[in-house]
Design an enzyme around this catalytic site. Structure first.
Site, PDB file in Angstrom:
ATOM      1  CG  ASP A  63      -2.214   0.849   0.893  1.00  0.00           C
ATOM      2  OD1 ASP A  63      -2.182   1.646  -0.068  1.00  0.00           O
ATOM      3  OD2 ASP A  63      -3.211   0.740   1.624  1.00  0.00           O
TER       4      ASP A  63
HETATM    5  C1  BGC Z   1      -5.146   3.152   0.227  1.00  0.00           C
HETATM    6  C2  BGC Z   1      -5.427   2.105  -0.817  1.00  0.00           C
HETATM    7  C3  BGC Z   1      -5.332   2.692  -2.198  1.00  0.00           C
HETATM    8  C4  BGC Z   1      -3.958   3.311  -2.365  1.00  0.00           C
HETATM    9  C5  BGC Z   1      -3.725   3.892  -3.741  1.00  0.00           C
HETATM   10  C6  BGC Z   1      -3.892   3.942  -0.073  1.00  0.00           C
HETATM   11  O1  BGC Z   1      -3.788   5.040   0.750  1.00  0.00           O
HETATM   12  O2  BGC Z   1      -5.057   2.527   1.482  1.00  0.00           O
HETATM   13  O3  BGC Z   1      -6.694   1.544  -0.601  1.00  0.00           O
HETATM   14  O4  BGC Z   1      -5.575   1.715  -3.155  1.00  0.00           O
HETATM   15  O5  BGC Z   1      -3.824   4.339  -1.409  1.00  0.00           O
HETATM   16  O6  BGC Z   1      -4.445   5.031  -3.948  1.00  0.00           O
END
Ligand code: BGC
Length: 711
Positions: free
Chosen positions: A282
């Site tokens: 993530d």
């Molecule tokens: C979130 C994810 C997301 C990623 C990309 C993160 O902050 O937890 O769910 O897919 O960002 O935007």
């Protein structure tokens, strides 16, 4: 492109499948890997964001330079056919090997045509419709240059304080599994190389939905048994449905941050489940292990993640900065890196990017496939299906032509309809607020006796980094309802929100409550469809609504305890002094404008053995005066187990539509899989004993029968 294309094209599938090391490989990938330098391999494990949208705490300027230098193999937060074509050109024409970029984006509940938030859609219990929503989202996104979405979000949650409960499918692993599999099929179709399918990403792996105290990113801790039984199934279901990428979660589990969890990524995902796709971090999740107190520095974090099976680094730059050195020093083996690169390149091959890197960049197609009348009609339908009629004393449906007032702070909002993670959805594409839509079907007068009162949370109170310690509506909203009731008005409350709320006061005061969630692009019309009876509400809660925050966590698969609350005046029983044990609105609850009557349950046999089955039947009758759709729910209880079992567990459901006066027999086949659980020795299977089966229209409104099973 040219360089990637001149590489020999031969038959697909080389090595054996499954396990952390062996992945089926495209021969073109193997040929490419032979030519790649260590630095170029590392480049394929690096994912940066463009500067279009910020979805995390940091941004990276100069990503085009990174791409040109072969330091970055994937990009998120960039779309449109034109822009992705230009970025792709840089990767394909200006790097030594011309390996195409993979473009990812959070397409969570629609791309341009926005559907209800996922928690809302899960309340439709309409699995084919949810699959269709993902298919449409994929079609629109793929036409805008994207090949990869960060969805389905498979995080089970019983935590209404957590803002991200809005992104998931509620509390139940069975329903959640059907939805995560359906969304995966919707995105990926049967062939990833088609120009209207995109790669799914199962997230957040794992158990992100159980943060302590509901605070985002907070510690998660639970037994392996609880984790496997109630949290893991939806991720597994998506993998079984063919999902080819997985995102690690921000939380730790059992003291180990998921981004360095060998147990989660190598052991469960790759070894146990045979996952052949790749795992992405993530946003800055690798670096965050320093703050977790798990990695000493960025290099250590990169080492821990790569060795634990995390193949791609989103936004930490830890792989970019340290992997080459880590391989040279032997802290990460070249074989481990090769496995990660192979997994990533295989997906690029599957997506057709090695055949034609520009196949997703067609501006004509983008125009044709975006926000079509069909997509909007579907958005209107699924929005209506997602709404849950929590309470109705007969005021709904309203009659077209009767005078109503449309009041409340959210009566005229369009922005909130789109919720968080709204993809490329724009407020300008929302044709009508609730006020606008109601005006199209009746005469709206501020002084009318009947009031549609639109209340809720602003959308920014939900989603990532949006936890609350109160799950009440803002006080002034409840005050407004009170004052309208004092004036003698009949009030139907419409709610726009993204979590289970404490509606104790509102349910006392109001005449009806329609839970509309954040209903998406066509939300205004969909609300009007339900209020005026053009759509008879059929949604059922996928998550329990507590009476107050003190009851949390509260969910339908609770255990009985040694002192269940049975006697109204007893002291030493499991109860509260100041509140009933039961929730305000139970899992599975949802009213209709008609009534459904259930017969007693009929069983074909009273016991079965081994691989045999038992059939449980009920007759359901529409006893009202309009057509209606009912979700008939099946729950089971195992009375005695080698570990204690829930008092009720959802095991099946069927959605049926009945005309007034019509009856239908609904039958469920119960087999040993439905009775299985992680037994005391952690093996999966059933145990001999007595069971209860429950069938009804809500978890707290069921018929009951008993049977016996022998292994
Ligand atoms: C979130 C994810 C997301 C990623 C990309 C993160 O902050 O937890 O769910 O897919 O960002 O935007």
């Amino acid at each position: 492109m040219k360089k990637a294309l001149i590489i020999a094209i031969a038959a697909f599938a080389l090595a054996s499948c499954g396990g952390r090391e062996a992945v089926k490989t495209d021969p073109r990938v193997e040929a490419l890997m032979k030519q790649m330098t260590l630095e170029e391999k590392v480049g394929q494990t690096v994912l940066f964001t463009s500067d279009w949208t910020v979805t995390g705490p940091s941004m990276r300027s100069g990503y085009l330079e990174d791409i040109k230098a072969g330091r970055c193999g994937a990009l998120l937060n960039a779309y449109t056919a034109d822009f992705t074509r230009e970025v792709q050109r840089v990767a394909v024409e200006e790097t030594r090997l011309g390996i195409p970029i993979l473009f990812g984006y959070d397409v969570i509940h629609g791309f341009r045509t926005i559907f209800p938030i996922n928690l809302g859609m899960s309340c439709s219990w309409d699995i084919p419709a949810i699959e269709e929503s993902a298919r449409i989202a994929a079609e629109e996104a793929a036409a805008a240059g994207l090949q990869w979405t960060y969805s389905p979000m498979c995080d089970i949650s019983v935590e209404p304080r957590w803002g991200r409960i809005s992104e998931g499918s509620g509390e139940d692993p069975y329903l959640g599994s059907l939805i995560s599999a359906a969304m995966t099929r919707g995105y990926q179709g049967d062939d990833l190389s088609k120009d209207n399918t995109i790669l799914a990403c199962v997230k957040h792996f794992a158990a992100y939905g159980a943060p302590q105290a509901g605070r985002d990113y907070n510690t998660v801790d639970m037994s392996e048994r609880w984790f496997r039984e109630f949290y893991l199934p939806p991720y597994k279901a998506a993998i079984d449905a063919g999902a080819m990428s997985v995102m690690a979660s921000f939380n730790e589990l059992d003291g180990v941050p998921a981004h360095a969890s060998n147990h989660l990524m190598n052991e469960i995902l790759k070894d146990e489940w045979g996952f052949e796709g790749f795992v992405v971090s993530d946003y800055t999740g690798i670096n965050e292990m320093i703050m977790h107190g798990y990695a000493a520095d960025e290099s250590h974090a990169a080492e821990l993640s790569m060795n634990a099976g995390l193949d791609m680094d989103m936004m930490s730059a830890a792989y970019m900065n340290h992997l080459t050195e880590l391989v040279k020093s032997g802290k990460v083996s070249e074989k481990t890196l090769d496995n990660a690169v192979r997994r990533i390149l295989n997906i690029k091959a599957k997506l057709g990017l090695l055949d034609d890197p520009y196949k997703y960049c067609d501006t004509e197609r983008e125009k044709e496939r975006t926000l079509t009348p069909e997509n909007k009609a579907f958005a209107r339908r699924i929005a209506a299906e997602s709404m849950v009629l929590l309470k109705n004393n007969g005021v709904l449906p309203l009659k077209k032509g009767e005078k109503v007032a449309v009041l409340g702070p959210m009566a005229d909002t369009k922005d909130d309809f789109l919720g968080s993670w709204r993809g490329a959805g724009e407020v300008e594409a929302v044709p009508a607020s609730i006020l606008d839509a109601v005006k199209e079907v009746t005469t709206v007068a501020a002084q009318a006796n009947k009031v549609i009162l639109v209340l809720g949370e602003p959308w920014s109170w939900t989603g990532e980094a949006a936890s609350r310690t109160s799950i009440n509506l803002p006080e002034e909203q409840t005050e407004l309802l009170k004052s309208l009731k004092k004036q003698g008005k009949t009030v139907a409350v419409v709610l726009l929100n993204g979590r289970p709320l404490d509606l104790s006061a509102e349910s006392e005061l109001s005449d009806a409550i329609l839970e509309a969630w954040y209903p998406g692009t066509m939300g205004g019309y969909a609300v009007a469809d339900v209020l005026f009876g053009d759509y008879n509400p059929s949604g059922k809660l996928s998550v329990t609504f507590p009476r107050n925050l003190g009851q949390v966590p509260i969910y339908h698969y609770a255990k009985n305890t040694g002192r269940p609350y049975i006697h109204p005046d007893a002291k030493y029983e499991s109860r509260y002094l100041d509140c009933p044990n039961e929730p305000l609105y139970a899992f599975g609850h949802g009213l209709s404008y008609t009534d459904f009557e259930y017969s007693e349950i009929g069983l074909d046999v009273s016991e079965f053995k081994a691989d045999g089955t038992l059939t449980a039947k009920v007759k359901v009758t529409n006893t009202g005066s309009v057509e209606g759709t009912e979700t008939v729910q099946l729950y089971i209880r195992d009375l005695v187990g080698s570990v204690t079992r829930p008092v009720k567990q959802l095991k099946g459901f069927q959605r049926i539509t009945l005309q007034p006066g019509e009856s239908q027999e609904v039958s469920f086949t119960i087999d040993k899989e439905m009775l299985s659980f992680y037994r005391q020795d952690m093996t999966w299977g059933p145990e001999t004993g007595d069971f209860k089966v429950f069938i009804g229209g809500a978890s707290d409104n069921v018929k009951e029968a008993s049977f016996r099973y022998e292994i």
